[in-house]
Scaffold this active site. Structure first.
Site, PDB file in Angstrom:
ATOM      1  N   PRO A   1       0.845  -1.201   0.000  1.00 41.84           N
ATOM      2  CA  PRO A   1       0.000   0.000   0.000  1.00 41.84           C
ATOM      3  C   PRO A   1       0.876   1.245   0.000  1.00 41.84           C
ATOM      4  O   PRO A   1       1.587   1.512   0.949  1.00 41.84           O
ATOM      5  CB  PRO A   1      -0.777  -0.113   1.312  1.00 41.84           C
ATOM      6  CG  PRO A   1      -0.503  -1.461   1.852  1.00 41.84           C
ATOM      7  CD  PRO A   1       0.809  -1.892   1.280  1.00 41.84           C
ATOM      8  N   GLU A   2       0.840   1.980  -1.090  1.00 41.89           N
ATOM      9  CA  GLU A   2       1.520   3.265  -1.158  1.00 41.89           C
ATOM     10  C   GLU A   2       0.439   4.341  -1.057  1.00 41.89           C
ATOM     11  O   GLU A   2      -0.721   4.021  -0.818  1.00 41.89           O
ATOM     12  CB  GLU A   2       2.311   3.371  -2.475  1.00 41.89           C
ATOM     13  CG  GLU A   2       3.310   2.222  -2.640  1.00 41.89           C
ATOM     14  CD  GLU A   2       4.156   2.315  -3.901  1.00 41.89           C
ATOM     15  OE1 GLU A   2       4.349   3.427  -4.410  1.00 41.89           O
ATOM     16  OE2 GLU A   2       4.634   1.265  -4.369  1.00 41.89           O
TER      17      GLU A   2
ATOM     18  N   HIS B   1      -4.571 -14.124  10.628  1.00 37.30           N
ATOM     19  CA  HIS B   1      -3.949 -12.788  10.728  1.00 37.30           C
ATOM     20  C   HIS B   1      -4.948 -11.642  10.887  1.00 37.30           C
ATOM     21  O   HIS B   1      -4.677 -10.525  10.476  1.00 37.30           O
ATOM     22  CB  HIS B   1      -3.043 -12.525   9.527  1.00 37.30           C
ATOM     23  CG  HIS B   1      -2.107 -13.649   9.230  1.00 37.30           C
ATOM     24  ND1 HIS B   1      -1.170 -14.087  10.130  1.00 37.30           N
ATOM     25  CD2 HIS B   1      -1.971 -14.445   8.140  1.00 37.30           C
ATOM     26  CE1 HIS B   1      -0.491 -15.097   9.608  1.00 37.30           C
ATOM     27  NE2 HIS B   1      -0.969 -15.339   8.404  1.00 37.30           N
TER      28      HIS B   1
ATOM     29  N   ARG C   1       2.028 -10.102   7.346  1.00 33.47           N
ATOM     30  CA  ARG C   1       3.437  -9.858   7.660  1.00 33.47           C
ATOM     31  C   ARG C   1       3.653  -8.997   8.895  1.00 33.47           C
ATOM     32  O   ARG C   1       4.769  -8.841   9.360  1.00 33.47           O
ATOM     33  CB  ARG C   1       4.142  -9.244   6.451  1.00 33.47           C
ATOM     34  CG  ARG C   1       4.631 -10.339   5.536  1.00 33.47           C
ATOM     35  CD  ARG C   1       5.159  -9.778   4.249  1.00 33.47           C
ATOM     36  NE  ARG C   1       4.232 -10.077   3.170  1.00 33.47           N
ATOM     37  CZ  ARG C   1       4.493  -9.873   1.891  1.00 33.47           C
ATOM     38  NH1 ARG C   1       5.628  -9.354   1.539  1.00 33.47           N
ATOM     39  NH2 ARG C   1       3.631 -10.189   0.981  1.00 33.47           N
TER      40      ARG C   1
ATOM     41  N   LYS D   1      23.876  15.358  -3.193  1.00 29.93           N
ATOM     42  CA  LYS D   1      23.445  13.961  -3.114  1.00 29.93           C
ATOM     43  C   LYS D   1      23.992  13.145  -4.289  1.00 29.93           C
ATOM     44  O   LYS D   1      23.629  13.365  -5.432  1.00 29.93           O
ATOM     45  CB  LYS D   1      21.910  13.887  -3.099  1.00 29.93           C
ATOM     46  CG  LYS D   1      21.262  14.634  -1.941  1.00 29.93           C
ATOM     47  CD  LYS D   1      21.525  13.948  -0.615  1.00 29.93           C
ATOM     48  CE  LYS D   1      20.574  14.431   0.479  1.00 29.93           C
ATOM     49  NZ  LYS D   1      20.793  15.833   0.878  1.00 29.93           N
TER      50      LYS D   1
END
Length: 287
Positions: free
Chosen positions: A2-3, A106, A124, A166
């Site tokens: 899930p983003e 779960h 997880r 960077k």
DNA sequence: AAGAGGCCCTGATAGC
DNA sequence: TGCTATCAGGGCCTCT
């Protein structure tokens, strides 16, 4: 997995279903999530009224009427299922997810309302629930996060300045939540494809033009994904978003060895690893 | 300060 | 059939 877009879709669903509801009871079946859920969590949440549900980055925020919050993160495999009582007073799954059957294992957290309940499932256990006392504590908890791609603070000046010294590759920065928050491994590859930028490009060497592209394409990809209901990959039976269709529109992600879909490009999609994360790009049009 | 690497976790899949 | 190895990756941590 899930983003930002997937979390946004869940947030919108929650606002339709549990806004203005009072928590009657909380049941924890497994406290060992990303952070251990404290023993008093159930009592602390009980009787609180959910004023609304908001989101920042990949975090879902239950806003309670007394100014406190519950911060929720879905980790990698977290899903929220909604069950509503039918006319026979029995709970039926009207989940935000396709699976008509509730997963059997779960189901770690249950939050009960008068006529419904939500169940948090997370194989997880990388997700978490955290009670937050007030706005100040919430701001502090999220203070390490960079701006969202949609924010006006995610602008050319910010990128050019951030990238000054960077030497790392741009792909790593796109998934670095300190730099920009909400983008994960899937959308990072998709964004760079649209920009025609090679994922290993050194950040400090990016041109102004390319920085502008990164800003606009980040917004484009995430907006399209939200409109498609997010992306659903891997476990289609259990984790498939109800309207999650964006995986069908992936240009590079999980398309290793396939031909580039860009007009007149004869390139091939390659899979490489950057900081142990799979990364997909076209070996011809991404320079 | 910047960057590299490791760890948490379970399920799917590949290979023998 | 059953075993082991590998991969999936978000966030946080330590070490250099």
């Amino acid at each position: 997995m899930p983003e930002l877009p997937e979390v946004e879709v869940v947030k919108q669903s929650l606002n339709l279903k549990i806004k203005q509801k009072k928590i009657e009871k909380v049941i924890i079946k497994n406290r060992n999530l990303r952070f251990k859920i404290p023993l008093n969590f159930e009592k602390v949440l009980q009787n609180r009224l959910i004023k609304k549900i908001t989101r920042f980055s990949k975090y879902i925020i239950l806003n309670f009427s007394d100014g406190s919050f519950c911060l929720i993160h879905l980790g990698m495999s977290g899903t929220i299922h909604l069950l509503q009582k039918n006319s026979l007073n029995k709970f039926t799954n009207t989940s935000f997810y396709n699976s008509s059957e509730l997963p059997k294992k779960h189901n770690h957290v249950v939050i009960k309302f008068k006529d419904s309940k939500i169940i948090y499932n997370d194989p997880r256990r990388f997700g978490f629930f955290k009670f937050i006392h007030n706005k100040k504590e919430l701001d502090y908890r999220l203070s390490h996060l960079g701006p969202e791609p949609f924010s006006k603070n995610f602008n050319l000046k910010y990128l050019m300045n951030y990238f000054l010294k960077k030497k790392k590759d741009i792909k790593s920065f796109l998934i670095d939540q300190k730099f920009v928050s909400g983008i994960g491994n899937i959308y990072a590859s998709e964004i760079l494809f649209l920009c025609k930028i090679h994922p290993k490009s050194v950040a400090m060497k990016l041109s102004k033009k390319n920085c502008k592209k990164i800003i606009s394409n980040s917004r484009t990809v995430l907006n399209k994904a939200i409109k498609s209901g997010g992306s659903s990959i891997r476990d289609f039976k259990n984790i498939s978003g109800r309207n999650g269709n964006f995986q069908k529109k992936f240009r590079v992600y999980q398309r290793g060895d396939l031909s580039c879909s860009r007009n007149k490009c004869n390139g091939k999609i390659k899979k490489i690893f950057i900081s142990n994360r799979s990364t997909f790009f076209c070996n011809s049009c991404q320079k």
